[in-house]
Design a protein around this motif. Sequence first.
Motif, PDB file in Angstrom:
ATOM      1  N   GLU A   1       0.928  -1.098   0.015  1.00 52.27           N
ATOM      2  CA  GLU A   1       0.072   0.225   0.037  1.00 52.27           C
ATOM      3  C   GLU A   1       0.736   1.260   0.033  1.00 52.27           C
ATOM      4  OE1 GLU A   1      -2.898   2.091   3.149  1.00 52.27           O
ATOM      5  OE2 GLU A   1      -3.432  -0.087   2.592  1.00 52.27           O
ATOM      6  N   LYS A   2       1.902   1.233   0.668  1.00 56.09           N
ATOM      7  CA  LYS A   2       2.642   2.487   0.714  1.00 56.09           C
ATOM      8  C   LYS A   2       3.344   2.718  -0.359  1.00 56.09           C
ATOM      9  CE  LYS A   2       6.481   3.946   3.714  1.00 56.09           C
ATOM     10  NZ  LYS A   2       7.342   3.750   5.158  1.00 56.09           N
ATOM     11  N   ASN A   3       3.780   1.637  -1.295  1.00 55.84           N
ATOM     12  CA  ASN A   3       4.435   1.690  -2.493  1.00 55.84           C
ATOM     13  C   ASN A   3       3.420   1.822  -3.477  1.00 55.84           C
ATOM     14  OD1 ASN A   3       7.610   1.664  -2.469  1.00 55.84           O
ATOM     15  ND2 ASN A   3       6.689   0.412  -0.752  1.00 55.84           N
ATOM     16  N   ASN A   4       2.162   1.836  -3.259  1.00 55.31           N
ATOM     17  CA  ASN A   4       0.816   2.000  -4.395  1.00 55.31           C
ATOM     18  C   ASN A   4       0.863   0.886  -5.480  1.00 55.31           C
ATOM     19  OD1 ASN A   4      -1.228   3.234  -5.160  1.00 55.31           O
ATOM     20  ND2 ASN A   4      -0.261   4.553  -6.581  1.00 55.31           N
ATOM     21  N   VAL A   5       1.241  -0.392  -4.982  1.00 50.85           N
ATOM     22  CA  VAL A   5       1.397  -1.518  -5.818  1.00 50.85           C
ATOM     23  C   VAL A   5       0.050  -2.537  -5.395  1.00 50.85           C
ATOM     24  CG1 VAL A   5       3.674  -1.240  -6.749  1.00 50.85           C
ATOM     25  CG2 VAL A   5       3.071  -3.008  -4.718  1.00 50.85           C
ATOM     26  N   ARG A   6      -0.631  -3.186  -6.209  1.00 50.68           N
ATOM     27  CA  ARG A   6      -1.407  -4.341  -5.935  1.00 50.68           C
ATOM     28  C   ARG A   6      -0.732  -5.859  -5.972  1.00 50.68           C
ATOM     29  NH1 ARG A   6      -6.241  -4.817  -8.926  1.00 50.68           N
ATOM     30  NH2 ARG A   6      -6.996  -6.249  -7.449  1.00 50.68           N
ATOM     31  N   ILE A   7      -0.817  -6.511  -4.864  1.00 51.42           N
ATOM     32  CA  ILE A   7      -0.237  -7.759  -4.567  1.00 51.42           C
ATOM     33  C   ILE A   7      -1.480  -8.537  -3.915  1.00 51.42           C
ATOM     34  CG2 ILE A   7       1.556  -9.130  -3.615  1.00 51.42           C
ATOM     35  CD1 ILE A   7       3.500  -6.645  -3.726  1.00 51.42           C
ATOM     36  N   ASN A   8      -1.421  -9.796  -4.356  1.00 54.64           N
ATOM     37  CA  ASN A   8      -2.163 -10.773  -3.845  1.00 54.64           C
ATOM     38  C   ASN A   8      -1.266 -11.381  -2.600  1.00 54.64           C
ATOM     39  OD1 ASN A   8      -4.492 -12.544  -3.238  1.00 54.64           O
ATOM     40  ND2 ASN A   8      -3.748 -14.037  -4.625  1.00 54.64           N
ATOM     41  N   VAL A   9      -1.733 -11.127  -1.520  1.00 58.31           N
ATOM     42  CA  VAL A   9      -1.040 -11.562  -0.259  1.00 58.31           C
ATOM     43  C   VAL A   9      -1.684 -12.733   0.330  1.00 58.31           C
ATOM     44  CG1 VAL A   9       0.168 -10.858   1.838  1.00 58.31           C
ATOM     45  CG2 VAL A   9      -0.080  -9.277   0.006  1.00 58.31           C
ATOM     46  N   ILE A  10      -0.916 -13.812   0.651  1.00 57.01           N
ATOM     47  CA  ILE A  10      -1.495 -15.336   1.064  1.00 57.01           C
ATOM     48  C   ILE A  10      -0.626 -15.717   2.384  1.00 57.01           C
ATOM     49  CG2 ILE A  10      -2.267 -17.542   0.503  1.00 57.01           C
ATOM     50  CD1 ILE A  10      -2.577 -16.732  -2.412  1.00 57.01           C
ATOM     51  N   GLU A  11      -1.301 -15.904   3.340  1.00 56.10           N
ATOM     52  CA  GLU A  11      -0.645 -16.468   4.589  1.00 56.10           C
ATOM     53  C   GLU A  11      -0.624 -18.158   4.245  1.00 56.10           C
ATOM     54  OE1 GLU A  11      -0.774 -16.982   9.593  1.00 56.10           O
ATOM     55  OE2 GLU A  11      -1.798 -15.455   8.311  1.00 56.10           O
ATOM     56  N   SER A  12       0.740 -18.613   4.125  1.00 59.41           N
ATOM     57  CA  SER A  12       0.714 -19.906   3.713  1.00 59.41           C
ATOM     58  C   SER A  12       2.143 -20.574   3.957  1.00 59.41           C
ATOM     59  CB  SER A  12       0.692 -20.262   2.050  1.00 59.41           C
ATOM     60  OG  SER A  12       0.747 -21.382   1.490  1.00 59.41           O
ATOM     61  N   ASP A  13       1.915 -21.840   4.310  1.00 66.70           N
ATOM     62  CA  ASP A  13       3.208 -22.553   4.511  1.00 66.70           C
ATOM     63  C   ASP A  13       3.660 -23.277   3.313  1.00 66.70           C
ATOM     64  OD1 ASP A  13       5.505 -24.341   5.371  1.00 66.70           O
ATOM     65  OD2 ASP A  13       4.090 -25.448   6.752  1.00 66.70           O
ATOM     66  N   LEU A  14       4.568 -22.460   2.568  1.00 65.09           N
ATOM     67  CA  LEU A  14       4.982 -22.967   1.134  1.00 65.09           C
ATOM     68  C   LEU A  14       3.622 -22.774   0.393  1.00 65.09           C
ATOM     69  CD1 LEU A  14       7.876 -25.640   2.022  1.00 65.09           C
ATOM     70  CD2 LEU A  14       8.058 -23.464   1.305  1.00 65.09           C
ATOM     71  N   PHE A  15       3.195 -24.105  -0.362  1.00 56.21           N
ATOM     72  CA  PHE A  15       2.149 -23.843  -1.384  1.00 56.21           C
ATOM     73  C   PHE A  15       0.781 -24.309  -0.643  1.00 56.21           C
ATOM     74  CE2 PHE A  15       6.078 -24.787  -3.715  1.00 56.21           C
ATOM     75  CZ  PHE A  15       6.158 -23.964  -4.625  1.00 56.21           C
ATOM     76  N   GLU A  16       0.759 -24.523   0.604  1.00 54.86           N
ATOM     77  CA  GLU A  16      -0.250 -25.008   1.391  1.00 54.86           C
ATOM     78  C   GLU A  16      -1.629 -24.279   0.882  1.00 54.86           C
ATOM     79  OE1 GLU A  16      -0.587 -26.024   5.887  1.00 54.86           O
ATOM     80  OE2 GLU A  16      -0.791 -23.913   5.504  1.00 54.86           O
ATOM     81  N   ASN A  17      -1.650 -22.908   0.686  1.00 55.92           N
ATOM     82  CA  ASN A  17      -2.911 -22.036   0.332  1.00 55.92           C
ATOM     83  C   ASN A  17      -2.720 -21.610  -0.942  1.00 55.92           C
ATOM     84  OD1 ASN A  17      -4.101 -22.687   3.018  1.00 55.92           O
ATOM     85  ND2 ASN A  17      -2.813 -21.155   3.963  1.00 55.92           N
ATOM     86  N   VAL A  18      -1.982 -22.266  -1.690  1.00 58.90           N
ATOM     87  CA  VAL A  18      -1.498 -21.437  -3.045  1.00 58.90           C
ATOM     88  C   VAL A  18      -2.314 -22.246  -4.136  1.00 58.90           C
ATOM     89  CG1 VAL A  18       0.126 -20.877  -4.806  1.00 58.90           C
ATOM     90  CG2 VAL A  18       0.612 -20.573  -2.432  1.00 58.90           C
ATOM     91  N   ASN A  19      -3.019 -21.644  -5.104  1.00 58.46           N
ATOM     92  CA  ASN A  19      -4.090 -22.127  -6.048  1.00 58.46           C
ATOM     93  C   ASN A  19      -3.208 -21.469  -7.360  1.00 58.46           C
ATOM     94  OD1 ASN A  19      -5.729 -23.714  -4.347  1.00 58.46           O
ATOM     95  ND2 ASN A  19      -6.751 -21.735  -4.028  1.00 58.46           N
ATOM     96  N   GLY A  20      -3.433 -22.138  -8.435  1.00 58.73           N
ATOM     97  CA  GLY A  20      -3.131 -21.810  -9.682  1.00 58.73           C
ATOM     98  C   GLY A  20      -1.738 -22.109 -10.096  1.00 58.73           C
ATOM     99  N   LYS A  21      -1.340 -21.685 -11.338  1.00 62.61           N
ATOM    100  CA  LYS A  21      -0.014 -21.618 -11.840  1.00 62.61           C
ATOM    101  C   LYS A  21       0.488 -20.461 -12.317  1.00 62.61           C
ATOM    102  CE  LYS A  21      -0.581 -26.313 -13.622  1.00 62.61           C
ATOM    103  NZ  LYS A  21       0.432 -27.274 -13.742  1.00 62.61           N
ATOM    104  N   TYR A  22       1.787 -20.302 -12.339  1.00 62.52           N
ATOM    105  CA  TYR A  22       2.710 -18.940 -12.561  1.00 62.52           C
ATOM    106  C   TYR A  22       3.789 -19.194 -13.415  1.00 62.52           C
ATOM    107  CZ  TYR A  22       0.128 -17.998  -8.364  1.00 62.52           C
ATOM    108  OH  TYR A  22      -0.980 -17.722  -7.261  1.00 62.52           O
ATOM    109  N   ASN A  23       3.988 -18.228 -14.189  1.00 60.73           N
ATOM    110  CA  ASN A  23       5.312 -18.221 -14.999  1.00 60.73           C
ATOM    111  C   ASN A  23       6.719 -18.314 -14.389  1.00 60.73           C
ATOM    112  OD1 ASN A  23       3.350 -15.642 -16.230  1.00 60.73           O
ATOM    113  ND2 ASN A  23       3.532 -17.548 -17.476  1.00 60.73           N
ATOM    114  N   THR A  24       6.522 -17.591 -13.018  1.00 63.55           N
ATOM    115  CA  THR A  24       7.694 -17.704 -12.253  1.00 63.55           C
ATOM    116  C   THR A  24       7.363 -17.656 -10.751  1.00 63.55           C
ATOM    117  OG1 THR A  24       9.082 -16.299 -13.882  1.00 63.55           O
ATOM    118  CG2 THR A  24       9.920 -16.080 -11.842  1.00 63.55           C
ATOM    119  N   ILE A  25       8.361 -18.655 -10.051  1.00 67.89           N
ATOM    120  CA  ILE A  25       8.282 -18.793  -8.644  1.00 67.89           C
ATOM    121  C   ILE A  25       9.428 -18.275  -8.209  1.00 67.89           C
ATOM    122  CG2 ILE A  25       8.029 -20.087  -6.583  1.00 67.89           C
ATOM    123  CD1 ILE A  25       6.352 -22.150  -8.573  1.00 67.89           C
TER     124      ILE A  25
END
Length: 181
Positions: free
Chosen positions: A69-93
């Motif tokens: 917020e301070k840097n005025n960017v949008r990020i999806n933020v998830i509390e997760s132990d590694l991939f536990e709460n992650v869904n979907g696929k990404y170009n880069t990790i």
Amino acid sequence: MLDMDYSDSVYRPAEDSYMVMDHANPGARMLEIGAGSGIISIYFASLGKIVTATDISEDAIKLIKHNAEKNNVRINVIESDLFENVNGKYNTIIFNPPYLPVEGESPQWSGGSDGFKVISRFLNDAWKYLEKHGNIYIVLSDLTDINLLIKNYNNRYNFKKIASMDFDFESIFLYELTVIS
């Protein structure tokens, strides 16, 4: 220039974080595991990447949201132990893991007796979250047996060293990994 706040309970960016920012070239959709203060995710979001940032720490999650917020960017933020709460696929990790070979220390930097406790868990699942032709950037230390790690995972990933930094007590490396088809 990013305007960041920090917390004593969250990993503060150091040379390893800046090495990732200087040398990684993520795709359009990026996932950062263990984002800490969020500096890497915020940097790449400021460059137009669609970023999801995760951390296991509730304090880190609050700090990432605050800094985004301070840097005025949008990020999806998830509390997760590694991939536990992650869904979907990404170009880069991107993962700047706890890689020091110590036990009983802060989980911010303790990688277990061989330094690979968290890294191994990450590598066991990371490929499932990559788009075809995606890549992973991971920081490793020569205080661990990097050759053994590569040997253990060379049937799943190609490892390419793309940057390094030397210190009195260790050298750290940024590796780019791609999934073997």
